[in-house]
Design an enzyme around this catalytic site. Structure first.
Site, PDB file in Angstrom:
ATOM      1  N   GLY A 143       0.838  -1.198   0.000  1.00 33.29           N
ATOM      2  CA  GLY A 143       0.000   0.000   0.000  1.00 33.29           C
ATOM      3  C   GLY A 143       0.867   1.239   0.000  1.00 33.29           C
ATOM      4  O   GLY A 143       1.494   1.565   1.011  1.00 33.29           O
ATOM      5  N   LEU A 144       0.906   1.942  -1.120  1.00 32.13           N
ATOM      6  CA  LEU A 144       1.805   3.084  -1.279  1.00 32.13           C
ATOM      7  C   LEU A 144       1.021   4.373  -1.510  1.00 32.13           C
ATOM      8  O   LEU A 144       1.308   5.153  -2.411  1.00 32.13           O
ATOM      9  CB  LEU A 144       2.776   2.825  -2.442  1.00 32.13           C
ATOM     10  CG  LEU A 144       3.622   1.548  -2.321  1.00 32.13           C
ATOM     11  CD1 LEU A 144       4.422   1.312  -3.588  1.00 32.13           C
ATOM     12  CD2 LEU A 144       4.528   1.612  -1.103  1.00 32.13           C
ATOM     13  N   MET A 164       0.379   7.847   3.076  1.00 32.88           N
ATOM     14  CA  MET A 164       1.231   7.509   4.214  1.00 32.88           C
ATOM     15  C   MET A 164       2.195   6.376   3.894  1.00 32.88           C
ATOM     16  O   MET A 164       3.367   6.419   4.268  1.00 32.88           O
ATOM     17  CB  MET A 164       0.377   7.171   5.433  1.00 32.88           C
ATOM     18  CG  MET A 164      -0.311   8.383   6.037  1.00 32.88           C
ATOM     19  SD  MET A 164      -1.226   8.036   7.558  1.00 32.88           S
ATOM     20  CE  MET A 164       0.083   7.626   8.703  1.00 32.88           C
ATOM     21  N   ASP A 172       1.810  -2.460  -4.603  1.00 33.86           N
ATOM     22  CA  ASP A 172       0.665  -1.562  -4.689  1.00 33.86           C
ATOM     23  C   ASP A 172      -0.172  -1.972  -5.894  1.00 33.86           C
ATOM     24  O   ASP A 172       0.325  -2.637  -6.811  1.00 33.86           O
ATOM     25  CB  ASP A 172       1.138  -0.109  -4.844  1.00 33.86           C
ATOM     26  CG  ASP A 172       0.011   0.893  -4.643  1.00 33.86           C
ATOM     27  OD1 ASP A 172      -0.306   1.208  -3.493  1.00 33.86           O
ATOM     28  OD2 ASP A 172      -0.553   1.348  -5.663  1.00 33.86           O
ATOM     29  N   GLY A 212      -0.011  11.570   9.525  1.00 34.99           N
ATOM     30  CA  GLY A 212      -0.565  12.096   8.288  1.00 34.99           C
ATOM     31  C   GLY A 212       0.479  12.339   7.225  1.00 34.99           C
ATOM     32  O   GLY A 212       1.517  11.675   7.156  1.00 34.99           O
ATOM     33  N   LYS A 264      -5.224   4.100  19.432  1.00 36.91           N
ATOM     34  CA  LYS A 264      -5.328   5.027  18.303  1.00 36.91           C
ATOM     35  C   LYS A 264      -6.784   5.427  18.060  1.00 36.91           C
ATOM     36  O   LYS A 264      -7.072   6.573  17.680  1.00 36.91           O
ATOM     37  CB  LYS A 264      -4.742   4.369  17.049  1.00 36.91           C
ATOM     38  CG  LYS A 264      -4.855   5.198  15.761  1.00 36.91           C
ATOM     39  CD  LYS A 264      -4.199   6.565  15.873  1.00 36.91           C
ATOM     40  CE  LYS A 264      -3.927   7.227  14.530  1.00 36.91           C
ATOM     41  NZ  LYS A 264      -5.043   7.295  13.602  1.00 36.91           N
ATOM     42  N   HIS A 323      -7.566   8.019  20.547  1.00 38.75           N
ATOM     43  CA  HIS A 323      -6.775   9.183  20.106  1.00 38.75           C
ATOM     44  C   HIS A 323      -7.559   9.972  19.065  1.00 38.75           C
ATOM     45  O   HIS A 323      -7.678  11.196  19.134  1.00 38.75           O
ATOM     46  CB  HIS A 323      -5.447   8.681  19.541  1.00 38.75           C
ATOM     47  CG  HIS A 323      -4.675   9.642  18.690  1.00 38.75           C
ATOM     48  ND1 HIS A 323      -5.034   9.951  17.390  1.00 38.75           N
ATOM     49  CD2 HIS A 323      -3.535  10.346  18.930  1.00 38.75           C
ATOM     50  CE1 HIS A 323      -4.171  10.801  16.868  1.00 38.75           C
ATOM     51  NE2 HIS A 323      -3.249  11.064  17.777  1.00 38.75           N
ATOM     52  N   ASN A 324      -8.122   9.269  18.073  1.00 35.96           N
ATOM     53  CA  ASN A 324      -8.863   9.953  17.019  1.00 35.96           C
ATOM     54  C   ASN A 324     -10.193  10.505  17.522  1.00 35.96           C
ATOM     55  O   ASN A 324     -10.659  11.547  17.051  1.00 35.96           O
ATOM     56  CB  ASN A 324      -9.084   9.011  15.838  1.00 35.96           C
ATOM     57  CG  ASN A 324      -7.847   8.880  14.978  1.00 35.96           C
ATOM     58  OD1 ASN A 324      -6.729   9.020  15.474  1.00 35.96           O
ATOM     59  ND2 ASN A 324      -8.018   8.605  13.705  1.00 35.96           N
ATOM     60  N   GLU A 370      -9.284  13.640  19.076  1.00 36.79           N
ATOM     61  CA  GLU A 370      -8.970  14.578  17.989  1.00 36.79           C
ATOM     62  C   GLU A 370     -10.247  15.248  17.477  1.00 36.79           C
ATOM     63  O   GLU A 370     -10.269  16.459  17.225  1.00 36.79           O
ATOM     64  CB  GLU A 370      -8.279  13.813  16.867  1.00 36.79           C
ATOM     65  CG  GLU A 370      -7.904  14.624  15.650  1.00 36.79           C
ATOM     66  CD  GLU A 370      -7.337  13.726  14.573  1.00 36.79           C
ATOM     67  OE1 GLU A 370      -8.007  13.558  13.534  1.00 36.79           O
ATOM     68  OE2 GLU A 370      -6.235  13.172  14.768  1.00 36.79           O
TER      69      GLU A 370
END
Length: 335
Positions: free
Chosen positions: A7-8, A11, A30, A123, A189, A192-193, A196
């Site tokens: 996965g490119l 990120m 990818d 990000g 996480k 965390h979001n 956010e």
């Protein structure tokens, strides 16, 4: 250390570049052959399929999956597992639901394959700033991957040390931690979001109040035509509400104080909903986070300046382009 990166996107590609800079050997995959070719030009080894990627990794292998959560991640990790063997590690660095991590970890354990979940924050700025990582999974696998985490992490940098922290061990000051068993990394996480969402909503509402301080419904002697870029900038310097999100807010307002390129349509990426679900399961009141999530739902029906602020911040820290921004951009081009 050798690592496969699947996965490119925004990120995944930058993480690959940061790891190559750090001296690691990357084998990449990818859906886009052109993207693979581009990263191969930057020093990675390309692959034509997941099977080809696994074949180019030396046992014990490690492959990091950086694709959208849900179906794409599920399909990718299952295909990887078909070609891997005992002692290999699959790392999910996306925003998967933590309960899916627990299920997959149990499934792969029977084959001797380790499954590590990594909640990754940083990000589109992570290439230079580094990535904050919250890691879940078996201790043995996490320790083996430490050179990868240490390279991706921001490091101590110039952030002042927390008083008393010198008495504590661990990697938190480097910007990454092993949270616990499978699922715990994405659980941390997720919350965390959710937090956010709340912080972003607080900034957005505050600046909406500033913008409407010129309302004709107010007595003339308490109408204020405020300079929003200057307010954001001065808060960055010594204020208790300063933060990276405020830095990005100041950047967006400096570029365009009216945020006219944003429609105010704000997506939610899943973690906010899951955070509220966890709060319900734990019987924990989470009024602010719940309200922030509901505002995003409402933003898809009518748009305020606060929602334009949210949209601008998401674009700045994560490269997220909302539907309205795309239309605005197209209009400018056609003009």
């Amino acid at each position: 250390m050798q690592l496969g990166m699947v996965g490119l996107g925004r990120m995944g590609a930058n993480m690959t570049r940061r790891l190559i800079r750090g001296g690691h050997q990357l084998v990449v995959s990818d859906l886009s052959p052109d993207t693979v070719k581009q990263l191969a030009g930057a020093g990675a080894s390309g692959s034509s399929s997941l099977e080809d990627l696994v074949g180019k990794l030396k046992p014990p292998r490690a492959a990091w999956v950086m694709v959208p959560a849900g179906g794409p991640t599920e399909q990718t990790v299952q295909k990887l597992a078909q070609h891997m063997q005992a002692g290999d590690v699959i790392i999910d660095g996306g925003n998967s639901y933590f309960k899916d991590d627990v299920r997959r970890a149990g499934q792969f354990k029977s084959k001797g394959i380790h499954y590590v979940d990594v909640g990754t924050s940083g990000g589109v700025w992570g290439l230079e700033r580094g990535y904050c990582m919250m890691i879940g999974g078996p201790k043995e696998a996490v320790q083996r991957l430490d050179p990868i985490f240490r390279t991706l992490a921001p490091g101590v940098g110039d952030i002042p040390r927390t008083p008393g922290r010198e008495k504590l061990d661990g990697t938190a000051e480097q910007g990454y931690i092993h949270c616990g068993p499978s699922g715990s990394g994405h659980f941390v996480k997720m919350v965390h979001n959710g937090i956010e969402y709340g912080i972003m909503q607080a900034y957005a509402e505050g600046f909406d109040i500033f913008k409407n301080a010129t309302s004709k419904d107010l007595p003339e002697d308490i109408r204020y035509d405020l300079n929003l870029p200057d307010i954001a900038e001065v808060w960055r310097r010594g204020s208790v509400v300063s933060s990276w999100l405020l830095d990005l807010t100041a950047m967006a307002l400096t570029e365009n104080p009216t945020l006219s390129e944003y429609e105010g349509y704000v997506q939610d990426s899943g973690e906010g909903r899951w955070t509220i679900q966890a709060a319900l399961e734990e019987a924990v009141p989470a009024e602010v986070l719940t309200a922030a999530l509901y505002v995003r739902f409402r933003s898809r029906q009518q748009h305020t300046f606060a929602e334009k602020m949210l949209s601008a911040m998401r674009q700045k820290f994560g490269g997220h382009v909302e539907a309205g921004a795309v239309k605005a951009s197209s209009t400018k081009k056609s003009a």
